[in-house]
Write an enzyme that holds these catalytic residues in place. Sequence first.
Site, PDB file in Angstrom:
ATOM      1  N   SER A   1       0.830  -1.210   0.000  1.00 53.85           N
ATOM      2  CA  SER A   1       0.000   0.000   0.000  1.00 53.85           C
ATOM      3  C   SER A   1       0.860   1.255   0.000  1.00 53.85           C
ATOM      4  O   SER A   1       1.967   1.264   0.572  1.00 53.85           O
ATOM      5  CB  SER A   1      -0.859  -0.021   1.269  1.00 53.85           C
TER       6      SER A   1
ATOM      7  N   TYR B   1      -2.368  -0.238  10.053  1.00 53.48           N
ATOM      8  CA  TYR B   1      -2.557  -0.816   8.711  1.00 53.48           C
ATOM      9  C   TYR B   1      -1.251  -0.715   7.918  1.00 53.48           C
ATOM     10  O   TYR B   1      -0.767  -1.702   7.360  1.00 53.48           O
ATOM     11  CB  TYR B   1      -3.689  -0.089   7.982  1.00 53.48           C
TER      12      TYR B   1
HETATM   13  N1  LIG Z   1      -8.376  -0.342  -2.833  1.00 50.36           N
HETATM   14  C1  LIG Z   1      -7.336   0.438  -2.518  1.00 50.36           C
HETATM   15  O1  LIG Z   1      -7.348   1.668  -2.724  1.00 50.36           O
HETATM   16  C2  LIG Z   1      -6.089  -0.170  -1.923  1.00 50.36           C
HETATM   17  C3  LIG Z   1      -5.009   0.686  -1.650  1.00 50.36           C
HETATM   18  C4  LIG Z   1      -3.851   0.155  -1.099  1.00 50.36           C
HETATM   19  C5  LIG Z   1      -3.761  -1.209  -0.848  1.00 50.36           C
HETATM   20  N2  LIG Z   1      -4.825  -2.012  -1.106  1.00 50.36           N
HETATM   21  C6  LIG Z   1      -4.682  -3.451  -0.817  1.00 50.36           C
HETATM   22  O2  LIG Z   1      -5.107  -4.187  -1.942  1.00 50.36           O
HETATM   23  C7  LIG Z   1      -5.710  -5.418  -1.540  1.00 50.36           C
HETATM   24  C8  LIG Z   1      -7.096  -5.546  -2.134  1.00 50.36           C
HETATM   25  O3  LIG Z   1      -7.866  -4.420  -1.701  1.00 50.36           O
HETATM   26  P1  LIG Z   1      -9.383  -4.214  -2.079  1.00 50.36           P
HETATM   27  O4  LIG Z   1      -9.588  -2.762  -2.295  1.00 50.36           O
HETATM   28  O5  LIG Z   1      -9.783  -5.191  -3.122  1.00 50.36           O
HETATM   29  O6  LIG Z   1     -10.048  -4.580  -0.670  1.00 50.36           O
HETATM   30  P2  LIG Z   1     -11.308  -5.496  -0.312  1.00 50.36           P
HETATM   31  O7  LIG Z   1     -11.552  -5.313   1.142  1.00 50.36           O
HETATM   32  O8  LIG Z   1     -12.436  -5.214  -1.256  1.00 50.36           O
HETATM   33  O9  LIG Z   1     -10.761  -6.951  -0.600  1.00 50.36           O
HETATM   34  C9  LIG Z   1     -10.025  -7.704   0.341  1.00 50.36           C
HETATM   35  C10 LIG Z   1     -10.737  -9.038   0.494  1.00 50.36           C
HETATM   36  O10 LIG Z   1      -9.982  -9.843   1.395  1.00 50.36           O
HETATM   37  C11 LIG Z   1     -10.881 -10.618   2.162  1.00 50.36           C
HETATM   38  N3  LIG Z   1     -10.215 -11.012   3.395  1.00 50.36           N
HETATM   39  C12 LIG Z   1      -9.778 -10.205   4.415  1.00 50.36           C
HETATM   40  N4  LIG Z   1      -9.229 -10.957   5.386  1.00 50.36           N
HETATM   41  C13 LIG Z   1      -9.326 -12.257   4.977  1.00 50.36           C
HETATM   42  C14 LIG Z   1      -8.935 -13.501   5.563  1.00 50.36           C
HETATM   43  N5  LIG Z   1      -8.350 -13.549   6.766  1.00 50.36           N
HETATM   44  N6  LIG Z   1      -9.187 -14.637   4.871  1.00 50.36           N
HETATM   45  C15 LIG Z   1      -9.788 -14.603   3.652  1.00 50.36           C
HETATM   46  N7  LIG Z   1     -10.182 -13.454   3.047  1.00 50.36           N
HETATM   47  C16 LIG Z   1      -9.935 -12.299   3.714  1.00 50.36           C
HETATM   48  C17 LIG Z   1     -12.064  -9.690   2.406  1.00 50.36           C
HETATM   49  O11 LIG Z   1     -13.255 -10.397   2.683  1.00 50.36           O
HETATM   50  C18 LIG Z   1     -12.147  -8.913   1.095  1.00 50.36           C
HETATM   51  O12 LIG Z   1     -13.097  -9.450   0.203  1.00 50.36           O
HETATM   52  C19 LIG Z   1      -5.675  -5.400  -0.016  1.00 50.36           C
HETATM   53  O13 LIG Z   1      -4.523  -6.103   0.402  1.00 50.36           O
HETATM   54  C20 LIG Z   1      -5.545  -3.932   0.337  1.00 50.36           C
HETATM   55  O14 LIG Z   1      -4.936  -3.743   1.581  1.00 50.36           O
HETATM   56  C21 LIG Z   1      -5.981  -1.522  -1.644  1.00 50.36           C
END
Ligand SMILES: NC(=O)c1ccc[n+]([C@@H]2O[C@H](COP(=O)([O-])OP(=O)(O)OC[C@H]3O[C@@H](n4cnc5c(N)ncnc54)[C@H](O)[C@@H]3O)[C@@H](O)[C@H]2O)c1
Length: 331
Positions: free
Chosen positions: A128, A153
């Site tokens: 991130s 985080y």
């Molecule tokens: N969307 C953004 O702007 C952004 C920015 C920086 C980093 N990220 C990272 O990108 C990745 C995807 O983000 P996203 O926006 O799709 O988020 P999201 O929350 O929509 O997707 C993450 C998924 O992981 C699942 N999850 C969480 N803990 C779990 C566990 N213990 N076992 C199984 N499933 C689990 C959740 O149910 C969720 O569906 C994440 O790692 C997030 O930290 C996203």
Amino acid sequence: MRVLITGAAGFIGAALADALLARGDSVIGIDNCNDYYDPALKFDRIARVRENGGDFTFHQLDFADMAAVEAALGGAEFDSIVHLGAQAGVRYSLENPAAYVQSNLVGHANMLEVARHRGVAHMVYASSSSVYGGNEKLPFSVDDRADHPVSLYAATKRADEMLSESYAHLYRIPLTGLRFFTVYGPWGRPDMAMWIFTRKILAGEPIPVFNKGEMWRDFTYIDDIIAGVVAALDNPPADDGKVKAGGSSKPHALYNIGNHRSEKLTRLIELIGEACGREVAIDWQPMQKGDVTRTYADIEAIQRDLGYAPTTSIDVGVPRFVEWYREYTGA
Ligand SMILES: NC(=O)c1ccc[n+]([C@@H]2O[C@H](COP(=O)([O-])OP(=O)(O)OC[C@H]3O[C@@H](n4cnc5c(N)ncnc54)[C@H](O)[C@@H]3O)[C@@H](O)[C@H]2O)c1
């Protein structure tokens, strides 16, 4: 290619599953579909992926539970992993730190163990932009230090990069960490500003804006993100002793994946207001604990190594999001 995607019911994971299935890859998705935000949206995303067709299997499980992971993946074959599942969100990490420790630390270590024992060709994982904390040097480069997180985080995401580095060294597993910068677009996340602002503007409610609007974000459209993740997946870092993006001489690369434009939050709000065809009322709020005022991605490394070239500005992406939002929610 057969790819295991974690967080497959999430915003980025489901979009990646669509893209890989569309090019003929087989996909195994895992996600526990937790209720950090409405699980109905997660199940709708999975239904959408299934409807689009292709060789897709899905397991609802918690990847912080190694026994559950082993039971589900025991007989499954896959070549690579894209580990996107995590407890996301900066602000919620002040409320529920345990969720971040479980999913982002225990869960990440488990996925590294899976990668090691299954001898996968490559694991791409989500980091991130928050790892840069309050760095003042802009834009943020993967060569900058990232040792001063301002939220738990961010600390868990930086820790994931460190755990990965040790596995790349010890077991020579090719690993690529992607530092995502504020991803948005259709099927996005209800906990993020773009969704919250759109919902409130359409409901005629004032929107909360922190730090008097003195906030900037590098907003990255989902299609650009997916193009970058696929390019990363297809180009595992070589174990050749050469220094990789991010400074490792192991088979471990780190990339920023952003739009290389830092947009003021008030500009975003204007665009959402225009796309909604509504006046916007603002509820000015002080800066929030754990937040950073500015993100801005230096994408030179990912451009050079993977040919990544984002094409969607917020002027184009925001109306697309609002159109999808209205259709999906009926607002
Ligand atoms: N969307 C953004 O702007 C952004 C920015 C920086 C980093 N990220 C990272 O990108 C990745 C995807 O983000 P996203 O926006 O799709 O988020 P999201 O929350 O929509 O997707 C993450 C998924 O992981 C699942 N999850 C969480 N803990 C779990 C566990 N213990 N076992 C199984 N499933 C689990 C959740 O149910 C969720 O569906 C994440 O790692 C997030 O930290 C996203």
